[in-house]
Enzyme design. Structure first.
Site, PDB file in Angstrom:
ATOM      1  N   ASP A 281       0.971  -1.147  -0.001  1.00  0.00           N
ATOM      2  CA  ASP A 281      -0.171  -0.031   0.004  1.00  0.00           C
ATOM      3  C   ASP A 281       0.609   1.231  -0.038  1.00  0.00           C
ATOM      4  OD1 ASP A 281      -1.816   1.713   0.146  1.00  0.00           O
ATOM      5  OD2 ASP A 281      -3.258   0.541   1.658  1.00  0.00           O
TER       6      ASP A 281
HETATM    7  C1  BGC Z   1      -5.008   2.995  -0.298  1.00  0.00           C
HETATM    8  C2  BGC Z   1      -5.211   2.194  -1.099  1.00  0.00           C
HETATM    9  C3  BGC Z   1      -4.912   2.873  -2.484  1.00  0.00           C
HETATM   10  C4  BGC Z   1      -3.632   3.545  -2.431  1.00  0.00           C
HETATM   11  C5  BGC Z   1      -3.322   4.553  -3.931  1.00  0.00           C
HETATM   12  C6  BGC Z   1      -3.874   4.099  -0.308  1.00  0.00           C
HETATM   13  O1  BGC Z   1      -3.990   5.236   0.610  1.00  0.00           O
HETATM   14  O2  BGC Z   1      -5.083   2.537   1.110  1.00  0.00           O
HETATM   15  O3  BGC Z   1      -6.383   1.606  -1.262  1.00  0.00           O
HETATM   16  O4  BGC Z   1      -4.877   1.621  -3.620  1.00  0.00           O
HETATM   17  O5  BGC Z   1      -3.760   4.511  -1.522  1.00  0.00           O
HETATM   18  O6  BGC Z   1      -4.242   5.451  -4.036  1.00  0.00           O
END
Ligand code: BGC
Length: 743
Positions: A281
């Site tokens: 993540d």
């Molecule tokens: C989120 C993810 C997301 C990523 C990219 C993170 O803050 O937890 O679900 O895919 O950002 O935007």
């Protein structure tokens, strides 16, 4: 010679030339040969890469520059969106262009000004449809839009189980049950990957809270995790083979999920034999060692303390701390997934000015799909005196609250979409822990007020904001029916503190209900909410975040153009005091504080917990009313190595409609063991009967033995029920099963 013949000869010659060129390219670059298996192609490509090239595809930035953060450089080809990972042009290997997708193709930070997409109902609404083909069609829509916009990786589907009704991101997930979430996620992934776009199953794992999400240690019994949250992922993975899995921010039993050897190496890649890649993540990587513990790629690298998978990883390889064969494995996994879904062979089409061909998107057809999901996802919770569907003869209707004159609310966070049906009204919320600009409420156009007016052209339809209960009550008092819209904005990185509706909305509903017994409440929320006024209103609809066509879908259900068929994918507890988990007092005080959360309920998530502990919810999992009635008969259960059940469903009403019969395990040897074993959405005309047969996954009848690394089905009598919800049991059967161990 006729011109058309000349043209075909020219085309044929050109075509032959192209084929020859492709063959030549394929023999020089055998990994580009689509006739070879994805594994072989990935192996060949990695063998042709030098160390620098291998390392280069293991990390990349979020190609957006945020005010107040150090600027990041990225190449011109990067599409401003969640992620970019460079390709290897020398070898014909494309870059990865990654977009978020829980609510549609995201453009939350307006990084691509004006780039709209179909704003779908939230995943929780899709889950409420209990409709597997609908989930697949949703994935296809997402894949098509992503591909047309130039993306080849989609950062969805989310399959975390809803353990806490205050989790700010439950709207992005598929409910509280592993079978429901796992099957729906698999169908969506099939749809996405069918469009040559890699799907990413996230957030692995036990990411059940948003507040403190980066410092929270989720403590859970390992076997219980295998029977709940991990089972949802396992079911989805084995049915759909998503190209990527995203590990989560939190820790699991003491180590960060993105550096968690048990989760990534032992369970995911070991026991489940997962062949794709694990991406982090954004901001969830904590060191080079994460590579040894199963992480394959660092995403959104500027959000971590260091670009660990850049120079530090290269140094660790040079020093022999990370073996080259592990780097090969990381690169091979990333490439294998791209080959497997056809992302390399079918790159997004670019127009002459190298822009993605967005004109290829049929937004009209996609809006029709968004409408269908919203219609099927709405759950009718209460309908006293059969007030609904509303008759065409109403003279005066009061519509109150929820900004129903503007649009429908959407959930917030990285999933945010700019809808294709017009500009949203965006309300900055302010306050709270800042996390980029997630704290903005988007009201998607297509107002419920306009849809109600269109559905009841003969009626006088008045609107009141609901700000002052007395004004709302006065308007309701002179109407035949009062429809009150209540909303709660929920978002990524933040959990709501309790189950109540904010901003005095409960008082407004209570005042309206006291003024008019024909009051219907429409919920636009990302979670169950407490409804202290429930006994005083005639009707309640849960519309979740219903997407850009939600206003119309709500009116369709209210006035009967659509017969509601949604079922609850989450239990609605009465209130915080009667919910499975108490509000965690240590969450939120300091967003950076280390907190440990004991998920002591283990595998008893949602209805399992309520049933086992005898706590009566307001509405159980699987519950939902409609305007038809259905009769069940002939419930039978068959033992054997593949246990199964069969029964018939008959539409015993005068109206066509859909029903969702559910089969649960109730007890084993007399001991309570509530679990959903199967469900089927059936669409039936009046008087029509359908025979249903379901195979039961033996894992749902078993416990996981962590020490032995296997499932154990105990010998005994298994009590099964055919039910309308987790609480409404219609028929039961006993199944005698012998003991059995399996992997
Ligand atoms: C989120 C993810 C997301 C990523 C990219 C993170 O803050 O937890 O679900 O895919 O950002 O935007």
């Amino acid at each position: 010679m006729k011109p058309s013949l000349v043209a075909s000869i020219v085309l044929a010659t050109l075509g032959a030339g192209l084929v020859a060129a492709t063959c030549e390219a394929a023999s020089a670059r055998p990994w580009l040969d689509a006739n070879r298996s994805p594994d072989e192609r990935a192996r060949l490509a990695v063998a042709a890469m030098n160390t620098e090239e291998k390392l280069s595809i293991l990390h990349g930035p979020m190609p957006i520059n945020f005010p107040g953060m150090a600027p990041v450089a990225f190449p011109a080809e990067a599409i401003p969106a969640a992620g970019y990972i460079p390709g290897v042009p020398r070898l014909g290997l494309p870059a990865l262009f990654e977009t978020d997708a829980s609510l549609g193709i995201a453009n939350g930070f307006d990084a691509r000004p004006g780039d709209v997409a179909t704003a779908l109902p939230s995943s929780l609404a899709l889950a409420a449809s209990f409709n597997l083909p609908l989930a697949q069609a949703t994935g296809t829509l997402l894949g098509e839009e992503a591909h047309a916009k130039g993306f080849n990786v989609l950062l969805g589907v989310g399959a975390n189980l809803a353990r806490d009704p205050r989790n700010g991101r439950n709207f992005e997930y598929l409910g509280e049950d592993p079978l429901l979430a796992g099957l729906l996620a698999a169908e969506e992934i099939h749809g996405i990957q069918g469009q040559h776009v890699v799907a990413t199953l996230k957030h692995f794992a036990i990411n059940s809270h948003e507040t403190n999400r980066t410092t929270l240690d989720a403590r859970i019994d390992e076997a219980a995790a295998r029977e709940s949250d991990l089972l949802a992922f396992q079911l989805a993975l084995e049915r759909s083979d998503p190209g990527a899995v995203m590990c989560s921010y939190n820790l699991v039993n003491g180590s960060h999920a993105c550096g968690n050897d048990w989760l990534l190496n032992q369970v995911l890649k070991g026991d489940w034999q997962y062949r794709g890649w694990v991406m982090s993540d954004w901001g969830a990587v904590h060191g080079v060692d994460d590579a040894l513990h199963g992480l394959d790629q660092q995403s959104g690298e500027q959000l971590d303390k260091q670009v660990y998978f850049g120079a530090p990883l290269a140094a660790a390889v040079a020093a022999g701390k990370v073996p080259m064969r592990r780097i090969d494995d990381m690169a091979r996994r990333i490439l294998r997934s791209q080959f497997a879904v056809g992302a390399v062979d079918n790159p997004p089409a670019l127009s002459s000015d190298r822009q993605p061909d967005k004109a290829a998107i049929d937004y009209k057809a996609h809006a029709a799909h968004a409408l269908e999901v919203a219609r099927q996802g709405i759950v009718l919770l209460r309908n006293e005196g059969a007030l609904l569907p509303l008759p065409a003869t109403l003279r005066r209707i009061a519509v109150i609250g929820g900004n129903a004159h503007v649009g429908v609310l959407s959930g917030g966070g990285s999933a945010q979409v700019l809808p294709s049906n017009g500009p949203p009204v965006i309300v900055p919320i302010g306050g709270g822990a800042p996390f980029f600009d997630f704290r903005k409420a988007f009201y998607l156009p297509g107002s419920p007020l306009a849809a109600i007016r269109a559905a009841a052209p003969q009626a006088q339809v008045d609107f009141d904001s609901g700000s002052f209960p007395a004004d709302a009550a006065a308007l309701a008092a002179v109407a035949d029916v009062a429809i009150v819209f209540v909303t709660r904005h929920e978002l990524e990185a933040y959990d709501v503190p309790d189950m109540r509706l904010p901003n005095g909305q409960d008082e407004t509903v209570a005042a309206v209900a006291a003024a008019n017994p024909h009051t219907v409440v429409v919920l636009e929320t990302g979670n169950p909410v407490a409804m202290p006024w429930i006994d005083r209103v005639a009707g309640v609809l849960a519309a979740w975040y219903p997407g850009q066509e939600g206003g119309r879908a709500i009116a369709d259900v209210l006035f009967g153009a659509v017969n509601p068929s949604g079922r609850l994918p989450v239990t609605f507890p009465v209130d915080d005091a009667h919910s499975m988990r108490p509000r965690l007092p240590n969450l939120g005080a300091n967003p950076a504080a280390d907190v440990g959360v004991d998920y002591s309920e283990g595998a008893d998530v949602g209805y399992r917990w309520y049933l086992r502990h005898g706590v009566q919810p307001l509405y159980p999992f699987g519950f939902g009313l409609g305007y038809s009635s259905f009769a069940y008969a002939g419930f039978d259960a068959q033992a054997g190595s593949q246990p199964s059940v069969s029964f018939t469903v008959t539409n015993s009403s005068q109206r066509a409609g859909a029903d969702v019969p559910q089969v649960y395990l109730v007890s084993v040897g007399g001991k309570a063991e509530p679990r959903l074993l199967g469900f089927r959405r059936v669409q039936l005309n009046p008087g029509e009967t359908q025979a249903v047969r379901m195979n039961i996954d033996p894992r749902l009848l078993s416990h996981f033995d962590e020490a032995g690394g296997r499932w154990r089905l105990a010998a005994g009598t298994y009590k099964l029920v055919l039910a309308r919800s987790a609480l409404d049991r219609v028929m039961e059967r006993d199944l005698r099963l012998p003991a059995r161990d399996f992997r």
